[in-house]
Enzyme design. Structure first.
Site, mmCIF file in Angstrom:
data_model
loop_
_atom_site.group_PDB
_atom_site.id
_atom_site.type_symbol
_atom_site.label_atom_id
_atom_site.label_comp_id
_atom_site.label_asym_id
_atom_site.label_seq_id
_atom_site.Cartn_x
_atom_site.Cartn_y
_atom_site.Cartn_z
ATOM 1 N N LEU A 1 -13.653 44.401 -11.978
ATOM 2 C CA LEU A 1 -14.338 45.177 -10.953
ATOM 3 C C LEU A 1 -15.264 46.125 -11.692
ATOM 4 C CD1 LEU A 1 -11.444 46.257 -8.534
ATOM 5 C CD2 LEU A 1 -13.374 44.787 -7.962
ATOM 6 N N ASP A 2 -16.470 46.341 -11.166
ATOM 7 C CA ASP A 2 -17.350 47.283 -11.846
ATOM 8 C C ASP A 2 -16.819 48.700 -11.646
ATOM 9 O OD1 ASP A 2 -18.491 48.363 -9.394
ATOM 10 O OD2 ASP A 2 -19.776 46.610 -9.305
ATOM 11 N N ALA A 3 -17.332 49.638 -12.415
ATOM 12 C CA ALA A 3 -16.830 51.017 -12.377
ATOM 13 C C ALA A 3 -16.970 51.629 -10.992
ATOM 14 C CB ALA A 3 -17.557 51.867 -13.413
ATOM 15 N N SER B 1 -16.604 50.193 -8.190
ATOM 16 C CA SER B 1 -15.716 49.543 -7.232
ATOM 17 C C SER B 1 -14.281 49.957 -7.520
ATOM 18 C CB SER B 1 -15.847 48.020 -7.332
ATOM 19 O OG SER B 1 -17.168 47.630 -7.047
ATOM 20 N N ARG C 1 -21.448 41.881 -9.321
ATOM 21 C CA ARG C 1 -21.976 42.716 -8.236
ATOM 22 C C ARG C 1 -22.374 41.905 -7.003
ATOM 23 N NH1 ARG C 1 -22.278 47.910 -10.032
ATOM 24 N NH2 ARG C 1 -23.734 48.614 -8.447
#
Length: 188
Positions: free
Chosen positions: A40-42, A44, A140
């Protein structure tokens, strides 16, 4: 060989190696030799699965296995039938075309924790909540999908991966628990 369910907080990096002034998974999980099965990106938050079993990691995260991932998405604006239909069907994002997805306009769930810091609120811009289920999970992707239909993402929470869901396996941000890896194998 553990399978860890972890609720990743907002702004935590999905890596164990140190990051300049940023929290990482190492700040929450002191378990040797485990690795994320997907990221998960930061920006999220939400459910991650981690394991020390390479075969299990592959079964969870590889695109050919098509594990469904469900996201709770707060967007700016109010979706109409046309934007929801565009999200459900293959959507050209420029560098790839998404697969079909399941999309529903929903109410904010009562069990959802507040985000810290909270999203910015603009009085003249309504927000809405969607659930979006995909099986591919490119970088993303959900944010790019909602932006492509004119509904920028404000908050993104992964609430389920395969048979595991935060609604049935409640964990607050930063909390984790071990589950039997056979539970995943039996249900997939």
């Amino acid at each position: 060989m553990p399978l860890i369910l972890f609720n990743k907080p907002y702004q935590v990096m999905c890596q164990f190696s140190a990051q300049d002034d940023r929290e990482t998974l190492a700040d929450y999980l002191d378990i040797p030799d485990i690795y994320p099965a997907g990221r998960l990106d930061a920006d999220s938050e939400g459910l991650m699965l981690l394991t020390d079993d390479g075969e299990l990691q592959h079964a969870i995260s590889h695109p050919t296995r098509k594990q469904p991932k469900v996201y709770l998405v707060q967007v700016e604006g109010t979706p109409d039938a046309g934007s929801l239909e565009r999200l459900r069907n293959p959507l050209d994002l420029g560098d790839f075309v998404t697969q079909k997805s399941e999309v529903r306009h929903v109410q904010e769930p009562g069990w959802l924790w507040p985000r810290n810091p909270p999203i910015r609120e603009r009085k003249n811009h309504p927000t809405s909540w969607l659930t979006i289920q995909i099986s591919e999970g490119k970088n993303r992707q959900v944010r790019r999908m909602t932006a492509a239909v004119g509904l920028p993402t404000l908050r993104l929470v992964r609430i389920a991966i395969g048979p595991f869901a935060l609604a049935t396996d409640p964990l607050l941000p930063g909390e984790w628990k071990t589950v039997d890896p056979q539970e995943f194998r039996r249900q997939t």
